[in-house]
Design a protein around this motif. Structure first.
Motif, PDB file in Angstrom:
ATOM      1  N   UNK A  82       0.832  -1.203   0.000  1.00  0.00           N
ATOM      2  CA  UNK A  82       0.000   0.000   0.000  1.00  0.00           C
ATOM      3  C   UNK A  82       0.862   1.247   0.000  1.00  0.00           C
ATOM      4  N   UNK A  83       0.356   2.303  -0.620  1.00  0.00           N
ATOM      5  CA  UNK A  83       1.073   3.567  -0.562  1.00  0.00           C
ATOM      6  C   UNK A  83       0.799   4.242   0.788  1.00  0.00           C
ATOM      7  N   UNK A  84       1.559   5.269   1.081  1.00  0.00           N
ATOM      8  CA  UNK A  84       1.466   5.939   2.382  1.00  0.00           C
ATOM      9  C   UNK A  84       0.065   6.492   2.636  1.00  0.00           C
ATOM     10  N   UNK A  85      -0.606   6.991   1.597  1.00  0.00           N
ATOM     11  CA  UNK A  85      -1.961   7.539   1.771  1.00  0.00           C
ATOM     12  C   UNK A  85      -2.912   6.452   2.286  1.00  0.00           C
ATOM     13  N   UNK A  86      -2.804   5.237   1.744  1.00  0.00           N
ATOM     14  CA  UNK A  86      -3.641   4.130   2.202  1.00  0.00           C
ATOM     15  C   UNK A  86      -3.325   3.774   3.646  1.00  0.00           C
ATOM     16  N   UNK A  87      -2.053   3.723   3.976  1.00  0.00           N
ATOM     17  CA  UNK A  87      -1.652   3.372   5.343  1.00  0.00           C
ATOM     18  C   UNK A  87      -2.186   4.417   6.317  1.00  0.00           C
ATOM     19  N   UNK A  88      -2.153   5.679   5.929  1.00  0.00           N
ATOM     20  CA  UNK A  88      -2.692   6.745   6.779  1.00  0.00           C
ATOM     21  C   UNK A  88      -4.193   6.569   6.992  1.00  0.00           C
ATOM     22  N   UNK A  89      -4.910   6.182   5.936  1.00  0.00           N
ATOM     23  CA  UNK A  89      -6.352   5.926   6.075  1.00  0.00           C
ATOM     24  C   UNK A  89      -6.607   4.826   7.099  1.00  0.00           C
ATOM     25  N   UNK A  90      -5.782   3.807   7.043  1.00  0.00           N
ATOM     26  CA  UNK A  90      -5.922   2.706   8.006  1.00  0.00           C
ATOM     27  C   UNK A  90      -5.678   3.215   9.421  1.00  0.00           C
ATOM     28  N   UNK A  91      -4.640   3.994   9.614  1.00  0.00           N
ATOM     29  CA  UNK A  91      -4.330   4.538  10.942  1.00  0.00           C
ATOM     30  C   UNK A  91      -5.457   5.425  11.457  1.00  0.00           C
ATOM     31  N   UNK A  92      -6.054   6.186  10.580  1.00  0.00           N
ATOM     32  CA  UNK A  92      -7.145   7.084  10.990  1.00  0.00           C
ATOM     33  C   UNK A  92      -8.355   6.324  11.525  1.00  0.00           C
ATOM     34  N   UNK A  93      -8.538   5.066  11.076  1.00  0.00           N
ATOM     35  CA  UNK A  93      -9.690   4.299  11.560  1.00  0.00           C
ATOM     36  C   UNK A  93      -9.634   4.084  13.067  1.00  0.00           C
ATOM     37  N   UNK A  94      -8.443   4.204  13.653  1.00  0.00           N
ATOM     38  CA  UNK A  94      -8.290   4.072  15.107  1.00  0.00           C
ATOM     39  C   UNK A  94      -7.816   5.377  15.751  1.00  0.00           C
ATOM     40  N   UNK A  95      -7.837   6.453  14.965  1.00  0.00           N
ATOM     41  CA  UNK A  95      -7.432   7.745  15.498  1.00  0.00           C
ATOM     42  C   UNK A  95      -5.954   7.823  15.835  1.00  0.00           C
ATOM     43  N   UNK A  96      -5.148   7.035  15.174  1.00  0.00           N
ATOM     44  CA  UNK A  96      -3.703   7.027  15.441  1.00  0.00           C
ATOM     45  C   UNK A  96      -3.000   8.114  14.637  1.00  0.00           C
ATOM     46  N   UNK A  97      -1.838   8.578  15.088  1.00  0.00           N
ATOM     47  CA  UNK A  97      -1.092   9.612  14.358  1.00  0.00           C
ATOM     48  C   UNK A  97      -0.737   9.160  12.943  1.00  0.00           C
TER      49      UNK A  97
END
Length: 152
Positions: A82-97
């Motif tokens: 996954x590209x960084x944008x996708x990984x960030x979307x995943x992190x946002x699902x748990x409110x992570x930085x």
């Protein structure tokens, strides 16, 4: 007035003769391509597998998987695709930085997500040649050479 989209007329009879392991030459070529470690469930499979080798790509993948020659990676193992944008979307699902380099983002996901959570968030999976599959790539190099491998 009937231009052929593909330069193949009939599938050569030799393409329909299975090797010792019950695979068709086209399956061996498919396995060889998977052996480059960049083949995913979202990769475009060239139409020539059907027109040159007379095989359905989906059926070929199933034969290779059922024979233990390839395996699908898990969501966790596929995360690096996954590209960084996708990984960030995943992190946002748990409110992570969501700051940092991609490797830092991935580490955050590895730490805070389970396999089952990730399975629900994205479907991209890589195919891997197993040791048995890698053995076949070497064993049937003649089939691969006949295919005309490019210098990749």
């Amino acid at each position: 007035d009937f231009p052929e989209k593909y330069p193949y007329k009939k599938v050569d009879r030799k393409q329909m003769v299975t090797v010792e392991e019950g695979l068709f030459p086209g399956d061996i070529v498919m396995l060889w391509r998977i052996g480059f470690d960049n083949f995913t469930n979202e990769s475009t499979i060239p139409d020539y597998f059907e027109y040159r080798y007379g095989i359905s790509a989906e059926e070929s993948l199933n034969r290779l998987r059922d024979g233990g020659f390839i395996e699908d990676t898990t969501a966790m193992e596929s995360l690096n695709l996954l590209n960084a944008a996708w990984v960030k979307r995943i992190l946002r699902t748990k409110g992570l930085p969501v700051g940092g380099k991609k490797q830092e983002l991935l580490e955050r996901v590895y730490t805070h997500f389970t396999e089952s959570e990730l399975e629900e968030l994205f479907s991209l999976r890589k195919y891997l040649a197993t040791p048995a599959g890698r053995h076949l790539i070497g064993k049937y190099d003649d089939i691969i050479q006949a295919h005309g491998p490019k210098n990749l």
